[in-house]
Design a protein around this motif. Structure first.
Motif, short mmCIF file in Angstrom:
data_model
loop_
_atom_site.label_atom_id
_atom_site.label_comp_id
_atom_site.label_asym_id
_atom_site.label_seq_id
_atom_site.Cartn_x
_atom_site.Cartn_y
_atom_site.Cartn_z
N UNK A 147 0.67 -1.27 -0.16
CA UNK A 147 0.05 0.05 -0.14
C UNK A 147 0.90 1.27 0.14
N UNK A 148 1.95 1.19 0.67
CA UNK A 148 2.88 2.31 0.66
C UNK A 148 3.34 2.55 -0.51
N UNK A 149 3.83 1.36 -1.25
CA UNK A 149 4.13 1.50 -2.87
C UNK A 149 3.17 2.25 -3.56
N UNK A 150 1.96 1.76 -3.44
CA UNK A 150 1.02 2.71 -4.48
C UNK A 150 0.59 4.11 -3.96
N UNK A 151 1.11 4.40 -2.79
CA UNK A 151 0.67 5.68 -2.19
C UNK A 151 1.92 6.79 -3.04
N UNK A 152 3.15 6.11 -3.15
CA UNK A 152 4.17 6.72 -3.83
C UNK A 152 4.43 6.47 -5.12
N UNK A 153 3.49 5.63 -5.89
CA UNK A 153 3.46 5.31 -7.38
C UNK A 153 4.62 4.77 -7.78
N UNK A 154 5.25 3.79 -6.84
CA UNK A 154 6.17 2.91 -7.59
C UNK A 154 6.13 1.44 -7.29
N UNK A 155 6.90 0.61 -7.94
CA UNK A 155 6.62 -0.77 -7.76
C UNK A 155 6.89 -1.28 -6.21
N UNK A 199 -1.35 8.53 5.38
CA UNK A 199 -2.05 7.80 6.15
C UNK A 199 -3.47 7.74 5.91
N UNK A 200 -4.02 9.09 5.88
CA UNK A 200 -5.40 9.25 5.58
C UNK A 200 -5.83 8.72 4.40
N UNK A 201 -5.08 8.95 3.30
CA UNK A 201 -5.30 8.41 2.00
C UNK A 201 -5.17 6.91 2.03
N UNK A 202 -4.35 6.03 2.66
CA UNK A 202 -4.24 4.80 2.66
C UNK A 202 -5.70 4.33 3.44
#
Length: 426
Positions: A147-155, A199-202
């Motif tokens: 999920x962190x990877x998706x927040x930062x738009x990286x694999x 965190x809110x976005x997640x």
């Protein structure tokens, strides 16, 4: 202890999702050893996966995991102490820490909120802001690496490598897990704000797992914004961020239906929105800290909050002023450009000017490779293609979105939308 094997593993997964951040926080507060805590907690989860299906689920699953992880850390510390012939000193220090309830040192009493203390600890200036935010999200808030990877738009593999590298840097450089003093606090507020925003976005766009939203995570983020803003009530960035998260969080009860399925904004029951939070947010938007020139980060949060306010103040979906929302997005793209912002703008353009205009806006998005790490680019494109009557292209776009989606609730929604294309009209 109670439970069947399958049920016990399902409950373990739920506990890990909901309690990982709190358990990591407690262990870090007690032992201050980043290199040991996460491994120890992972070991505890592995042991639970073997034992709970046989022995049954403990009455307090989170407490069981904490105790098992703490014992693992103590075992490692004692082994290190034996190796370095420092056992008496180490045991005395451990007992003193445990006897104090694991409280984190804060001689000035600046920060009362334990979770905020740990977020502040992770935002040490020796770490780049992106690294500090990612570490805090993983270690303190409990957001998963995918999920962190998706927040930062990286694999995912890239983010996993970054987290490993940054944790090693913390250990190797001896970066202290300590609460900053009053003089150091202003230098950390920007990173803290970005961390809480992510965190809110997640919470409201979980990239994986079964939940369409994680309202409890979003609510914790709202609480953290309030806690850090209380330290600097005139800060424009935190004021704008509080307005933004309140407006988004006010819709929490309408975001899913009784069966737990995702409900899109246009279909939400607006009588279930929390009007007191909307009123508080609107007042913040008019408050003194948000008048005049603003830092870039504050301006970005303010523009997002104004977009959310347009939705919150519209009595019905048809009353939404999409022209104003597009204008806000135009400014936001100039202030904080990025593929996610441009994708959201394309949605607004489609609402204001039709699906063809929205598809043209999507085609012009820069950095599509970053967006491609998420299913949302293809999901939005599929929806607009459907509205434009381009059914074959919409099917292809839905298939692409389905292949990338890792959130079970959103995946079910995408399958439903894809299947609807094969239904006869009427």
């Amino acid at each position: 202890m109670t439970g069947e094997p399958d049920a016990s593993l399902a409950l373990l997964g739920s506990v890990v999702r909901e309690e990982w951040g709190r358990l990591t926080s407690l262990l870090l507060a007690r032992f201050r050893r980043l290199d040991l805590v996460e491994d120890a907690l992972a070991d505890a989860v592995e042991v639970a996966a073997r034992r709970w299906p046989v022995d049954g689920v403990p009455d307090s699953p989170a407490a069981w995991l904490y105790t098992a992880a703490a014992r693992r850390v103590l075992d490692r510390l004692r082994a290190e102490a034996m190796q370095h012939r420092r056992m008496p000193l180490l045991v005395t220090d451990i007992q003193r820490t445990a006897g104090s309830g694991g409280a984190m040192a804060d001689p000035g009493g600046l920060v009362e909120d334990d979770l905020l203390r740990l977020v502040l600890m992770c935002t040490h200036p020796a770490l780049a802001p992106e690294a500090a935010s990612a570490l805090a999200l993983r270690l303190v808030v409990g957001v998963s690496t995918p999920d962190i990877a998706r927040l930062f738009l990286v694999p995912e593999a890239t983010m996993a490598a970054r987290l490993t590298r940054d944790k090693k840097k913390v250990v190797a450089a001896g970066i202290p897990f300590a609460v900053p003093g009053a003089a150091e606090l202003p230098g950390r507020l920007s990173t803290v704000a970005q961390t809480v925003y992510l965190a809110f976005t997640a919470g409201y766009a979980p990239g994986s797992g079964p939940d369409p939203v994680r309202a409890e995570l979003a609510g914790e983020a709202v609480r953290l914004v309030r806690a850090v803003r209380a330290l600097t009530p005139g800060d424009p960035t935190l004021t704008a961020l509080l307005a933004l998260v309140l407006l988004q969080h006010s819709r929490r009860d309408a975001r899913t239906d009784d069966a737990g399925r995702l409900v899109l904004l246009a279909d939400q029951d607006r009588s279930r929105w929390h009007r007191d939070e909307i009123a508080e947010a609107v007042a913040l938007l008019e408050s003194a800290p948000l008048r005049g020139g603003l830092p870039v980060q504050a301006a970005a949060y303010l523009l997002q909050a104004r977009i959310a306010a347009e939705h919150a103040l519209a009595p019905r979906p048809d009353d939404t002023r999409w022209d104003r929302i597009v204008a806000h997005y135009d400014l936001l793209v100039a202030v904080a450009p990025g593929p996610s912002v441009e994708l959201a703008r394309a949605v607004a353009v489609a609402q204001a000017r039709g699906p063809g205009a929205g598809l043209a806006a999507i085609a012009a998005i820069s950095g599509v490779g970053g967006v491609g790490a998420s299913h949302r680019f293809d999901a939005v494109r599929a929806e607009l293609l459907t509205r434009a009557g381009r059914v074959a292209a919409a099917r292809t776009a839905y298939d692409a979105a389905i292949s990338l989606c890792r959130n079970e609730a959103e995946l079910s929604h995408l399958h439903d939308r894809r299947a609807a294309l094969d239904q006869p009209p009427g």
